[in-house]
Design an enzyme around this catalytic site. Structure first.
Site, PDB file in Angstrom:
ATOM      1  N   GLY A 164     -18.192 -14.653 -18.299  1.00 32.24           N
ATOM      2  CA  GLY A 164     -18.948 -14.314 -17.104  1.00 32.24           C
ATOM      3  C   GLY A 164     -18.707 -15.246 -15.929  1.00 32.24           C
ATOM      4  N   LYS A 237     -18.008  -7.971 -12.661  1.00 30.26           N
ATOM      5  CA  LYS A 237     -17.607  -6.594 -12.369  1.00 30.26           C
ATOM      6  C   LYS A 237     -18.653  -5.896 -11.498  1.00 30.26           C
ATOM      7  CE  LYS A 237     -15.453  -6.731 -16.888  1.00 30.26           C
ATOM      8  NZ  LYS A 237     -15.623  -6.418 -18.315  1.00 30.26           N
ATOM      9  N   ARG A 292     -18.957  -7.372 -28.594  1.00 27.99           N
ATOM     10  CA  ARG A 292     -20.250  -6.712 -28.379  1.00 27.99           C
ATOM     11  C   ARG A 292     -20.018  -5.425 -27.605  1.00 27.99           C
ATOM     12  NH1 ARG A 292     -20.561  -7.484 -22.996  1.00 27.99           N
ATOM     13  NH2 ARG A 292     -19.890  -9.481 -22.128  1.00 27.99           N
ATOM     14  N   ARG A 338     -22.738  -0.513 -10.675  1.00 24.73           N
ATOM     15  CA  ARG A 338     -23.831  -1.369 -11.113  1.00 24.73           C
ATOM     16  C   ARG A 338     -24.798  -1.595  -9.951  1.00 24.73           C
ATOM     17  NH1 ARG A 338     -21.447  -6.018 -15.159  1.00 24.73           N
ATOM     18  NH2 ARG A 338     -19.793  -4.777 -16.146  1.00 24.73           N
TER      19      ARG A 338
END
Length: 459
Positions: A164, A237, A292, A338
């Site tokens: 991240g 992102k 994940r 997002r």
């Protein structure tokens, strides 16, 4: 199959998992912090347990609190979603120790692939191309200089345990190396408790492409195609697409086969994603593996018709994959935006507080909205700023873009700042529609031009 599953997360992903469990006729148990008493996921679940104060380390990232809630409510399994405990190998190991199924890979896979340097070594052994860089961890500035001299500039310093964007520093010229190395070292120590860094060459004008994988406990591994995640800000992102239209057919085939080969080499199980950088010549290089579910998993679901969350649950219960590779068919084009509670005009400062009115786009053929926000909801300031995801799918790429434009136009979130105007500007941008962007384009070209336009309008 499990009878009761605890959802160890919050927000839109917790709601997503709870809905999947209900469709599978599995009882769901939500956990919530004191700040999330009125959260949607706590209302939708069959049962809900308060696990502590608002602070993340005292609630959603507290392994003992999560396990205690699972054991008290009689859950057979825990789904971690993404973030929080989803990539904590120690938590997965605790689940294994007490006999509760972790809906994800084994603690071994999380630990081995979570360390980015170890993952890089593993990929080399599996015959997957990696980005040129340091052969081992870089412990001091002198070693860093030696690596930099060998691979050249620009380069990226990375934390071995990072993700991240944490513990990462871009270095463009030799004069920046020492300061950036010390900054990365200090940040890595503060976040991960070590100074484990490695260095990679920066692939110029690259695309960020990731391949979605599923593996079961019976030795079966398949891929569900790739996603283009190149629209990024600060290594985060913003918008994702599937499939990645920039890939030539031979590159697409090569990158997907490489991902499957790597997963098989480590006997990987459950959902996982291998991320690559692809240069303009079509060469691809392994970056990292995410052990994940990904935030952007819906675009893969839209073009394949495969419910990844339900497949995760089936795999964790011991069932074989529902699909063979030849069963996976790709249809149309999908986009995910997002929606974040943040102010792009104020350096993306997070926004929180009372939502006076919340209207999300009306559904319809090819439109999907995942959110946990609603009118009169009090958005806590303690967690991630993402409040929703808007996904469109259409047979034609232009149709998916037009549908997204319409959907973003309908978004109303009163009381908070959001990034909806930025998303709308990106979806309407000719460079984005022409697929002519790379991982640096949004920050280096689009944002300066967009900010200048806003200043001119305000002035």
């Amino acid at each position: 199959m499990f009878g009761k599953v605890l959802v160890a997360n919050r927000g839109e992903i917790a709601v997503r998992i709870i809905r999947a469990l209900r469709e599978m006729n599995i009882t769901s148990v939500a956990v919530y912090s004191e700040a999330d008493r009125n959260a949607m996921h706590a209302e939708l679940a069959d049962e809900a347990v308060c696990i502590g104060p608002a602070k993340t380390l005292d609630s959603y990232a507290n392994p003992i609190a999560i396990l205690s809630a699972a054991m008290v409510t009689g859950c057979e399994a825990i789904h971690p979603g993404y973030g929080f405990l989803s990539e904590r190998s120690d938590f997965a190991a605790l689940c294994e120790d007490v006999g509760i199924s972790f809906i994800g890979p084994s603690s071994y896979h999380i630990r081995s692939m979570g360390n980015k340097h170890n993952a890089r070594v593993t990929m080399i052994e599996a015959g997957v191309p990696v980005i040129p860089g340091s052969d081992d961890l870089v412990l001091d500035i002198e070693e860093a200089r030696q690596v930099a001299e060998r691979i050249g500039y620009p380069l990226m310093i990375k934390a071995a345990d990072g993700g991240g964007g944490k513990g990462m520093r871009r270095v463009d010229v030799p004069e920046e190396l020492e300061d950036k190395f010390m900054q990365a070292q200090a940040e890595t120590q503060a976040i991960y408790g070590n100074q484990h860094l490695y260095i990679e060459q920066i692939i110029q004008s690259a695309k960020h492409i990731e391949v979605q994988l599923l593996g079961d406990t019976h030795g079966n591994v398949i891929h569900l195609g790739e996603r283009d995640c190149s629209l990024q800000r600060n290594n985060q992102k913003v918008i994702e697409f599937a499939p990645a239209l920039s890939l030539a057919p031979e590159t697409r085939e090569g990158i997907c086969k490489a991902a499957v080969r790597a997963a098989k080499a480590i006997e990987y199980t459950n959902a996982g994603t291998i991320e690559f950088l692809v240069d303009q010549a079509g060469n691809y290089y392994f970056m990292e593996m995410n052990t994940r579910l990904q935030v952007e998993h819906p675009v893969t679901e839209m073009i394949t018709g495969v419910d990844l969350v339900q497949e995760q649950i089936r795999i964790a219960s011991g069932e074989a994959l529902s699909y063979r590779q030849e069963d996976i068919q790709f249809s149309g084009f999908a986009i995910e935006c997002r929606l974040n509670a943040e102010n792009p005009r104020a350096n993306f400062m997070p926004s929180s507080g009372h939502i006076n009115r919340c209207i999300m786009p009306a559904g319809g053929l090819g439109l999907r909205v995942e959110t946990a926000a609603y009118s009169e909801y009090e958005l806590p300031p303690f967690y991630d700023s993402m409040i929703g995801k808007i996904i469109t799918h259409h047979d034609q790429r232009e149709g998916a873009f037009q549908m997204m434009k319409r959907a973003l136009y309908e978004v109303v979130v009163e009381g908070l700042e959001t990034n909806v105007d930025l998303l709308d500007a990106l979806i309407g941008n000719e460079t984005v529609f022409a697929d002519a962007f790379d991982t640096r384009w949004l920050e280096s070209q689009f944002m300066p031009a967009w900010n200048a336009m806003l200043e001119a309008e305000e002035g």
